[in-house]
Every structure is written in C-alpha cells, then in structure tokens.
Design a protein around this motif. Sequence first.
Motif, PDB file in Angstrom:
ATOM      1  N   THR A 140       4.240   7.926  -3.882  1.00 49.49           N
ATOM      2  CA  THR A 140       3.496   8.357  -2.695  1.00 49.49           C
ATOM      3  C   THR A 140       3.439   7.242  -1.655  1.00 49.49           C
ATOM      4  OG1 THR A 140       2.139   9.890  -3.984  1.00 49.49           O
ATOM      5  CG2 THR A 140       1.286   9.218  -1.840  1.00 49.49           C
ATOM      6  N   VAL A 141       3.103   6.031  -2.080  1.00 51.56           N
ATOM      7  CA  VAL A 141       3.058   4.898  -1.157  1.00 51.56           C
ATOM      8  C   VAL A 141       4.466   4.566  -0.662  1.00 51.56           C
ATOM      9  CG1 VAL A 141       2.416   2.468  -0.905  1.00 51.56           C
ATOM     10  CG2 VAL A 141       0.972   4.004  -2.245  1.00 51.56           C
ATOM     11  N   TYR A 142       5.439   4.617  -1.556  1.00 52.19           N
ATOM     12  CA  TYR A 142       6.842   4.377  -1.183  1.00 52.19           C
ATOM     13  C   TYR A 142       7.303   5.411  -0.164  1.00 52.19           C
ATOM     14  CZ  TYR A 142      11.744   3.050  -2.183  1.00 52.19           C
ATOM     15  OH  TYR A 142      13.042   2.605  -2.118  1.00 52.19           O
ATOM     16  N   PHE A 143       6.988   6.670  -0.417  1.00 54.62           N
ATOM     17  CA  PHE A 143       7.332   7.786   0.476  1.00 54.62           C
ATOM     18  C   PHE A 143       6.695   7.602   1.845  1.00 54.62           C
ATOM     19  CE2 PHE A 143       6.469  12.515   1.370  1.00 54.62           C
ATOM     20  CZ  PHE A 143       7.724  12.716   1.919  1.00 54.62           C
ATOM     21  N   ALA A 144       5.427   7.249   1.848  1.00 51.06           N
ATOM     22  CA  ALA A 144       4.711   7.085   3.108  1.00 51.06           C
ATOM     23  C   ALA A 144       5.258   5.926   3.923  1.00 51.06           C
ATOM     24  CB  ALA A 144       3.228   6.872   2.839  1.00 51.06           C
ATOM     25  N   SER A 145       5.646   4.845   3.261  1.00 54.11           N
ATOM     26  CA  SER A 145       6.126   3.670   3.986  1.00 54.11           C
ATOM     27  C   SER A 145       7.570   3.808   4.438  1.00 54.11           C
ATOM     28  CB  SER A 145       5.993   2.422   3.108  1.00 54.11           C
ATOM     29  OG  SER A 145       6.803   2.540   1.953  1.00 54.11           O
ATOM     30  N   ALA A 146       8.394   4.527   3.652  1.00 59.27           N
ATOM     31  CA  ALA A 146       9.832   4.592   3.953  1.00 59.27           C
ATOM     32  C   ALA A 146      10.229   5.751   4.844  1.00 59.27           C
ATOM     33  CB  ALA A 146      10.613   4.670   2.637  1.00 59.27           C
ATOM     34  N   VAL A 147       9.480   6.845   4.787  1.00 55.40           N
ATOM     35  CA  VAL A 147       9.935   8.061   5.468  1.00 55.40           C
ATOM     36  C   VAL A 147       8.942   8.577   6.503  1.00 55.40           C
ATOM     37  CG1 VAL A 147      10.657  10.461   5.131  1.00 55.40           C
ATOM     38  CG2 VAL A 147      11.285   8.728   3.440  1.00 55.40           C
ATOM     39  N   ILE A 148       7.671   8.715   6.130  1.00 51.46           N
ATOM     40  CA  ILE A 148       6.736   9.437   6.988  1.00 51.46           C
ATOM     41  C   ILE A 148       5.942   8.522   7.903  1.00 51.46           C
ATOM     42  CG2 ILE A 148       4.768  10.992   6.995  1.00 51.46           C
ATOM     43  CD1 ILE A 148       5.701  12.208   4.492  1.00 51.46           C
ATOM     44  N   PHE A 149       5.280   7.542   7.338  1.00 53.55           N
ATOM     45  CA  PHE A 149       4.361   6.713   8.109  1.00 53.55           C
ATOM     46  C   PHE A 149       4.862   5.275   8.180  1.00 53.55           C
ATOM     47  CE2 PHE A 149       1.430   9.654   5.624  1.00 53.55           C
ATOM     48  CZ  PHE A 149       1.456  10.643   6.592  1.00 53.55           C
ATOM     49  N   ASP A 150       4.009   4.397   8.685  1.00 49.84           N
ATOM     50  CA  ASP A 150       4.278   2.969   8.620  1.00 49.84           C
ATOM     51  C   ASP A 150       3.486   2.373   7.464  1.00 49.84           C
ATOM     52  OD1 ASP A 150       1.638   2.921   9.484  1.00 49.84           O
ATOM     53  OD2 ASP A 150       2.181   2.546  11.573  1.00 49.84           O
ATOM     54  N   MET A 151       3.554   1.058   7.294  1.00 51.86           N
ATOM     55  CA  MET A 151       2.905   0.419   6.153  1.00 51.86           C
ATOM     56  C   MET A 151       1.380   0.464   6.262  1.00 51.86           C
ATOM     57  SD  MET A 151       4.936  -0.312   3.775  1.00 51.86           S
ATOM     58  CE  MET A 151       3.737  -1.169   2.767  1.00 51.86           C
ATOM     59  N   TYR A 152       0.851   0.564   7.473  1.00 54.27           N
ATOM     60  CA  TYR A 152      -0.603   0.672   7.599  1.00 54.27           C
ATOM     61  C   TYR A 152      -1.110   1.961   6.951  1.00 54.27           C
ATOM     62  CZ  TYR A 152      -0.602  -3.194  10.936  1.00 54.27           C
ATOM     63  OH  TYR A 152      -0.459  -4.427  11.535  1.00 54.27           O
ATOM     64  N   LYS A 153      -0.451   3.071   7.277  1.00 52.50           N
ATOM     65  CA  LYS A 153      -0.879   4.338   6.698  1.00 52.50           C
ATOM     66  C   LYS A 153      -0.512   4.440   5.219  1.00 52.50           C
ATOM     67  CE  LYS A 153      -0.942   6.862  11.057  1.00 52.50           C
ATOM     68  NZ  LYS A 153      -0.406   7.993  11.848  1.00 52.50           N
ATOM     69  N   ALA A 154       0.562   3.750   4.832  1.00 52.17           N
ATOM     70  CA  ALA A 154       0.888   3.691   3.410  1.00 52.17           C
ATOM     71  C   ALA A 154      -0.218   2.966   2.647  1.00 52.17           C
ATOM     72  CB  ALA A 154       2.219   2.978   3.203  1.00 52.17           C
ATOM     73  N   ALA A 155      -0.745   1.899   3.256  1.00 54.23           N
ATOM     74  CA  ALA A 155      -1.869   1.189   2.642  1.00 54.23           C
ATOM     75  C   ALA A 155      -3.109   2.073   2.588  1.00 54.23           C
ATOM     76  CB  ALA A 155      -2.163  -0.095   3.409  1.00 54.23           C
ATOM     77  N   THR A 156      -3.262   2.948   3.579  1.00 59.07           N
ATOM     78  CA  THR A 156      -4.382   3.901   3.555  1.00 59.07           C
ATOM     79  C   THR A 156      -4.228   4.876   2.393  1.00 59.07           C
ATOM     80  OG1 THR A 156      -4.575   3.744   5.958  1.00 59.07           O
ATOM     81  CG2 THR A 156      -5.653   5.605   4.905  1.00 59.07           C
ATOM     82  N   CYS A 157      -2.999   5.307   2.124  1.00 58.19           N
ATOM     83  CA  CYS A 157      -2.746   6.162   0.951  1.00 58.19           C
ATOM     84  C   CYS A 157      -3.176   5.449  -0.329  1.00 58.19           C
ATOM     85  CB  CYS A 157      -1.263   6.507   0.861  1.00 58.19           C
ATOM     86  SG  CYS A 157      -0.687   7.698   2.071  1.00 58.19           S
ATOM     87  N   ALA A 158      -2.829   4.165  -0.416  1.00 56.24           N
ATOM     88  CA  ALA A 158      -3.217   3.387  -1.587  1.00 56.24           C
ATOM     89  C   ALA A 158      -4.732   3.292  -1.700  1.00 56.24           C
ATOM     90  CB  ALA A 158      -2.604   1.989  -1.507  1.00 56.24           C
ATOM     91  N   THR A 159      -5.399   3.137  -0.566  1.00 54.91           N
ATOM     92  CA  THR A 159      -6.865   3.065  -0.565  1.00 54.91           C
ATOM     93  C   THR A 159      -7.485   4.352  -1.067  1.00 54.91           C
ATOM     94  OG1 THR A 159      -6.755   1.563   1.338  1.00 54.91           O
ATOM     95  CG2 THR A 159      -8.886   2.586   0.866  1.00 54.91           C
ATOM     96  N   VAL A 160      -6.970   5.479  -0.611  1.00 56.34           N
ATOM     97  CA  VAL A 160      -7.478   6.779  -1.050  1.00 56.34           C
ATOM     98  C   VAL A 160      -7.274   6.954  -2.548  1.00 56.34           C
ATOM     99  CG1 VAL A 160      -7.156   9.274  -0.855  1.00 56.34           C
ATOM    100  CG2 VAL A 160      -7.173   7.859   1.204  1.00 56.34           C
ATOM    101  N   PHE A 161      -6.101   6.573  -3.026  1.00 54.37           N
ATOM    102  CA  PHE A 161      -5.824   6.687  -4.461  1.00 54.37           C
ATOM    103  C   PHE A 161      -6.810   5.855  -5.273  1.00 54.37           C
ATOM    104  CE2 PHE A 161      -3.908   4.654  -8.174  1.00 54.37           C
ATOM    105  CZ  PHE A 161      -3.602   5.758  -8.951  1.00 54.37           C
ATOM    106  N   VAL A 162      -6.989   4.594  -4.885  1.00 57.39           N
ATOM    107  CA  VAL A 162      -7.883   3.694  -5.636  1.00 57.39           C
ATOM    108  C   VAL A 162      -9.321   4.197  -5.601  1.00 57.39           C
ATOM    109  CG1 VAL A 162      -8.877   1.376  -5.662  1.00 57.39           C
ATOM    110  CG2 VAL A 162      -6.407   1.674  -5.388  1.00 57.39           C
ATOM    111  N   ALA A 163      -9.783   4.651  -4.426  1.00 52.90           N
ATOM    112  CA  ALA A 163     -11.157   5.138  -4.309  1.00 52.90           C
ATOM    113  C   ALA A 163     -11.389   6.356  -5.194  1.00 52.90           C
ATOM    114  CB  ALA A 163     -11.470   5.474  -2.855  1.00 52.90           C
ATOM    115  N   CYS A 164     -10.464   7.309  -5.166  1.00 55.30           N
ATOM    116  CA  CYS A 164     -10.617   8.513  -5.993  1.00 55.30           C
ATOM    117  C   CYS A 164     -10.479   8.191  -7.472  1.00 55.30           C
ATOM    118  CB  CYS A 164      -9.589   9.561  -5.572  1.00 55.30           C
ATOM    119  SG  CYS A 164      -9.892  10.270  -3.935  1.00 55.30           S
TER     120      CYS A 164
END
Length: 456
Positions: free
Chosen positions: A243-267
């Motif tokens: 998910t983080v790899y996907f977000a950083s490589a294809v859809i978003f930039d690394m900032y939003k990829a880090a946000t994905c990681a934050t959501v995962f860790v929080a949940c």
Amino acid sequence: MGIRGKYESKLHNIALSCDAFTTGYLVMCLLFFAPYAATFGGKLVMWFLPIAALVPFVIMPLVYMLVHRADFLLFGRYHLIMPTSAFISALFFVVAFCARGRGAADACLIFFGVLVFAASILIYRYCAFSVRARLGNGSLGFSPLSACFSAAGSVSAIAAYYGFLYYDPSTAFLNTAYVLSAACVVLALAQYLTTYYGIPRLGGKRVQSAKNVFRALFSGLDKRAYLSALFFLAAFATIAALTVYFASAVIFDMYKAATCATVFVACYAVGMLACERYVKHRSKGLSIAELLCATVAAGLLIAVAFIDFSRATEACVMIAAGVTGIGGAMAVRQTRLRFITIKPRITSGVIFVLYGLTAFAAVAVAFLVAAVVTEILYAAPSVTAFVYGFAAAGVFAVVAFALAGKKRVNATDAQGLSYEYNAADACSTEQRGDADFSDSAQSNLSNGAISASDKE
C-alpha cells in the motif's frame, strides 16, 4: 515502601519495557523499505531481501543454545548479549538505509544491513523479554507500559520521516534511521543499567547440541495452525508494504504515502488495544474477521488500480490502510493465542522466539511479493504490477482461513514449565497430555500472562 522506593519501583518497571520502542524499527522496515530498496538498491536486491529476513531461523536457535549453556560470570545469562545485540541492531539498521543508488555497493549495504539487523534485533528482544520475565513484569501480551513504548516508537518513526522529508527528501530515510537508532541505544542502556543489579545471576547450564536445540524449538509443531498463522500475518504484511509502495510509486507522493503509513499504524494500535482487552481466545469468528479485512483491503486497492475514483482515490487508499491495520492487529492477537498450544510442553520463551521468527517469515513473504511487483514495474511500468501483489495477499488470507483449525483455545491453556524443568514435571506432563493442565499452570496464565518463575 517510602516515597523514594515507590518512585524507584516505577522507574524500574518503566525501564523493563524499553525494548518495545524498537517497534519503530519494524514500522520503517515493513512500510518504507520496499520503496526505499527499489529506489536506491535496484530490483536485484529486492530478490535477496526475503533471504535476509529468514536468516534468524538459523541464527536464533544457536543463540538460544549459547545463552542457556554459557555462564558469563560478570554479566549473568542475558546481560552481555542483550546490550551487545541492541548496539549491533542499531548500527546495521543505519547501514541498511545508507544506500544512495550507486549500484552493487549499495545493494550489498542494503542486503547485509537487513540480514544482521534481523538477527540481532530478535536476539535483543528475546533477552529483554527474558530479563523482564525473571523480574516479574513479563507476559506474552502487551503490558500498558510496553504498549506505550511501542506506540512511541511507531510515532517517532513516522514523525521523524515526515520531518526529514520536508527538510531534505534525499536523506529522509537515513536521518530517520539515525534518530531511531540513537533513541533505541539510549533506551537499551537504560534497560541494561536498571536491570543489571536487579536480576539474580542465573546459575547452572543446560548443555545441548545444536540438533537438540533446533528440535526443541521446531519439532512437534501443529503445522496446520502454524501455517494458518503465518499466512494471515503474511497477507496483512504484504498489503501494508504494498500500500505504501503503491501510494509512493504510482498514485501519490511520499508525503501522502507517509500518511497511509500513519493511518495503518494508528488503526493497528487501536485494534491491538481492543484485541488485548476483549479477545481472550482464538475462534473461527476471529479468522472470519481477518479474512474479511484482508479481502476488503486487497479488493479496494485493486479497484483503485483499475478505476479512476478521482478525488475519492485518496480516501479509498486510506480506508484500505486502516482496514489492513485493524486486520493485522487481529492476526497478531490470534497468532499469540495459537502459539500458546502450538506444540507440547511449550514455554513462554519458546513462544516468544517462535512468534518473532514467524513475524520475520511473514515480512520475508511480503518482500518476495514486492520483488515480483518491482520486477514487473521494471519490465512494463503499470499499476497492474500492484494488482498482482494485492491479489496474492488475498490468496494468502484465503489459504490461512482454510487452514485455520476449529479448536477453541483460551489464553489460560498454556503450560508454564520452566526451561530447567525436572524429570518429574516432564513425566507428569507427558502423562496428562496436551488437553489437561494443572491448576497452577492455568492460574499463572490468567489474562494471557505467565508468571516470572515459569518463564523460559
């Protein structure tokens, strides 16, 4: 107890849980290492990362043998190996993030950094667990203090990465590794100095051959239950990493990829706290919930890859990350409950080692899937590469569910034999069988905890 003694006791208990801060290491490795290694190491090193993550299966039994047969007169059983492994893990964690895309040299830094880090961090966590158990503050679950340190480590990893990403994206990974390593070394020193005089020097040796130690750790496993636990962990580890790899490589930039990681860790944190409080036995219902979380997250990410949701794309990815975090927490809790009765006469020390090794095996599977995705991306850059990865994670979850047993196992069902058990204990246990446990063993495991005298 006076005021001074009261505060000393609190500080002592706090220091015993310092090793849980190393969760920050694992957050960086699971969520950010795939995009980092693919960017700075190339596709070849991606194929070798699963091997590095599996090395602890060979190293840990040998260390287990060394710890229990050596007699370190000045340091006791654990206090030489514990700080040494903490320093080594911190050093090689930094080494693993030193790559700058300079070819074979950087690929070697990544591979050997991960290899030594994976072995040394598990050794440190095992020694810290054993010391905590001997001092009466250890359990197979998370204590409140361990949960706090674990959350602090995870938050520190993501917060540091966010900050350094804003400061200089090219050095964000390395600077974050420096911060985490420094913090873990300081906390390891505090844990070492606090417990050095508190734990008695454990006398006696148990001389075993390497063959017998491997047999003690791995023989007699309920293979069906073990593989079910492994595949569930692998499913969520794969989705989280991709998910983080996907977000950083294809859809978003690394900032939003880090946000994905934050959501995962929080949940994941919320899910783990809820599971520790409410899930006291493994059950088919929990396996169904894990299967649903894995398939929903994988299906949602596959849909995002094929369909343009426009502004809703970011929300869908974040939802998938959150569902993965909750499902991962349930999988971890169920795995810990499974391992209580994964083999006859198992002890809490063996449970801890097996769980750590299985977690690394799950990460190895996630790295292998990431390597396949990277290979496809190099051949033909397309989001389809990630679809294969998410589909594989869904398959892992289905296989894990198919292997899940129907036996209901409570958190009070583990035997609490000491590592240095006597012949009478062993004989009586073999006569009783796995389904019958003594009252003392069950009382020692109320709420999933084993008493200090029965650790190992």
